[in-house]
Design an enzyme around this catalytic site. Structure first.
Site, mmCIF file in Angstrom:
data_model
loop_
_atom_site.group_PDB
_atom_site.id
_atom_site.type_symbol
_atom_site.label_atom_id
_atom_site.label_comp_id
_atom_site.label_asym_id
_atom_site.label_seq_id
_atom_site.Cartn_x
_atom_site.Cartn_y
_atom_site.Cartn_z
ATOM 1 C CD GLU A 169 7.963 2.969 0.976
ATOM 2 O OE1 GLU A 169 7.896 1.754 1.222
ATOM 3 O OE2 GLU A 169 8.741 3.748 1.559
ATOM 4 C CG ASN A 215 5.293 9.778 0.726
ATOM 5 O OD1 ASN A 215 5.833 10.843 0.409
ATOM 6 N ND2 ASN A 215 5.717 9.024 1.737
ATOM 7 C CG HIS A 256 14.317 7.737 2.751
ATOM 8 N ND1 HIS A 256 14.538 8.157 4.047
ATOM 9 C CD2 HIS A 256 12.999 7.454 2.671
ATOM 10 C CE1 HIS A 256 13.393 8.123 4.720
ATOM 11 N NE2 HIS A 256 12.448 7.702 3.905
ATOM 12 C CD GLU A 287 8.972 8.767 4.298
ATOM 13 O OE1 GLU A 287 9.859 7.895 4.379
ATOM 14 O OE2 GLU A 287 7.772 8.476 4.132
#
Ligand code: XIL
Length: 395
Positions: A169, A215, A256, A287
């Site tokens: 992130e 990621n 997400h 995720e």
């Protein structure tokens, strides 16, 4: 593993007369419903994973969590146990036990482990953030601390981790200021943009074989490819890292999603995976969960409101999985928790309340999303879905 045997009358008679000949029982193929997700994913060489909450895994009062984690998934990720604040809550004192328990669980169940996470601006220990804030940790020292952390952690788990989320992130969102995407957060602020390449080099030096991933979330589809397109920004960033020889092996797309948004189709998601793999990178969904707003109606059990949410959630799980199946470099598909009983969503998205994000309901009943994932894994194959192509770690 159960075996399904049907022995026909003829076989039995034959065996009776020629008793030296072993009975050749015909094996009945398990139905799709009887198969686990991990067995179906294995047909494609795909790893299917879940995040694991160590407190729940340990809870003997909740045995279904452990049983499903072991039987349905071929990879596990620590939901929190490998984050900096968990591993090194006090400076210089590492708490390895919970993460090591996960490694042990994975070994017993023949599962891979995704390492999450080495460099991230969240869930940092207070000694680190406060030390930087009050000036007792200076810039040069901060860089040394990061290098030591990566080296210590990656060496500790060396040989046991299939994929590491090295940097997590790092890119901003279009709703941040400025809206043009940029590197955000603690590390960029204190070390400048070079920390990303450094982190990958340090991780590679500590484990030559783990695949090293960048990621991030909201990178499932390209937008207008302008300055506020996060997917495009990340694409450009990893392209530059790759072309300057940085040992990055893959991009993890968190996945997400929320059913209240427009989202996208499998072709849009595939376009992004193909773009990354054309750079020589592996891909993964790391995720996945698809949450919905918990309106009063939903909370009161109104099926008019619940049904469309469960269906939309299932459909988005499918979009990401189909894209992954279609890209031969997409090595793993990991969900961020598998049951609504233990999902980070209700605790994190509370205004308005959100939930219903996972594959199983709060009583461990498989939801529509579970069956859609299962069907996608079962009813796919050549020519458009082919076995995975292994990624060689870049040195
Ligand atoms: C979440 C965990 O699920 C929560 O238990 C924790 O309180 C906060 O972090 N992106 C990530 C994950 O990379 O590490 C986050 O996990 C979810 C968003």
């Amino acid at each position: 593993m159960k075996r399904f045997l049907t022995v026909g009358a003829t076989t039995l008679m034959l065996a009776g007369t020629l008793n030296a000949v072993p009975v050749l029982a015909e094996e009945r193929r398990p139905t799709v419903a009887e198969q686990s997700l991990r067995a179906l994913a294995a047909r494609h060489g795909l790893t299917i994973g879940t995040a694991i909450d160590m407190d729940v895994l340990r809870d003997t009062a909740d045995p279904q969590y452990r049983a499903l984690a072991a039987s349905q998934f071929s990879s596990v990720t620590a939901e929190n146990a490998m984050k900096w604040e968990s591993l090194e809550p006090t400076r210089g004192t590492y708490n390895w036990a919970p993460a090591d328990q996960l490694i042990d669980f994975a070994r017993k169940n023949k599962q891979q482990v995704r390492g999450h996470v080495l460099v991230w601006q969240n869930q940092l220990p207070a000694w680190l953030t406060q030390g930087v804030e009050d000036g007792t940790i200076g810039k040069a020292q901060l860089r040394d601390i990061l290098r030591d952390h990566i080296t210590t952690v990656v060496k500790h788990f060396k040989g046991k981790i299939s994929q590491w989320d090295v940097v997590n992130e790092a890119a901003s969102d279009p709703w941040d200021t400025p809206s043009s995407i940029h590197l955000k957060g603690f590390w960029a602020q204190h070390l400048g943009p070079g920390y990303i390449a450094d982190a990958f080099r340090w991780a590679r030096a500590a484990d030559p074989n783990a695949l090293l991933f960048y990621n991030d979330y909201n990178i499932e589809a390209f937008g207008d490819r302008g300055p506020s397109d996060k997917t495009w920004y990340v694409y450009d960033m990893v392209r530059k890292l790759r072309s300057s020889g940085v040992p990055i092996d893959g991009v993890g797309s968190q996945g997400h999603l929320g059913t209240q948004y427009g989202n996208f189709d499998a072709f849009q998601a595939l376009e992004v995976l193909d773009a990354f793999s054309d750079l020589g990178l592996a891909t993964a969904f790391t995720e996945v969960d698809v949450r919905s707003q918990m309106t009063e109606g939903v909370r009161a059990g109104d099926s008019n409101e619940i049904n469309p949410r469960l269906q939309a959630s299932a459909s988005n799980y499918s979009v990401l999985l189909q894209a992954c199946l279609a890209n031969r470099h997409c090595l793993s598909y990991t969900v961020w928790g598998f049951t609504d009983r233990h999902s980070w969503v209700p605790g994190w998205f509370s205004d308005p309340p959100e939930g219903l994000a996972t594959l199983y309901d709060e009583s461990y009943r498989p939801k529509r999303a579970y069956n859609v994932v299962k069907a996608d894994l079962a009813f796919s194959g050549p020519p458009y879905v082919l076995p995975r192509i292994p990624q060689k770690p870049r040195r």
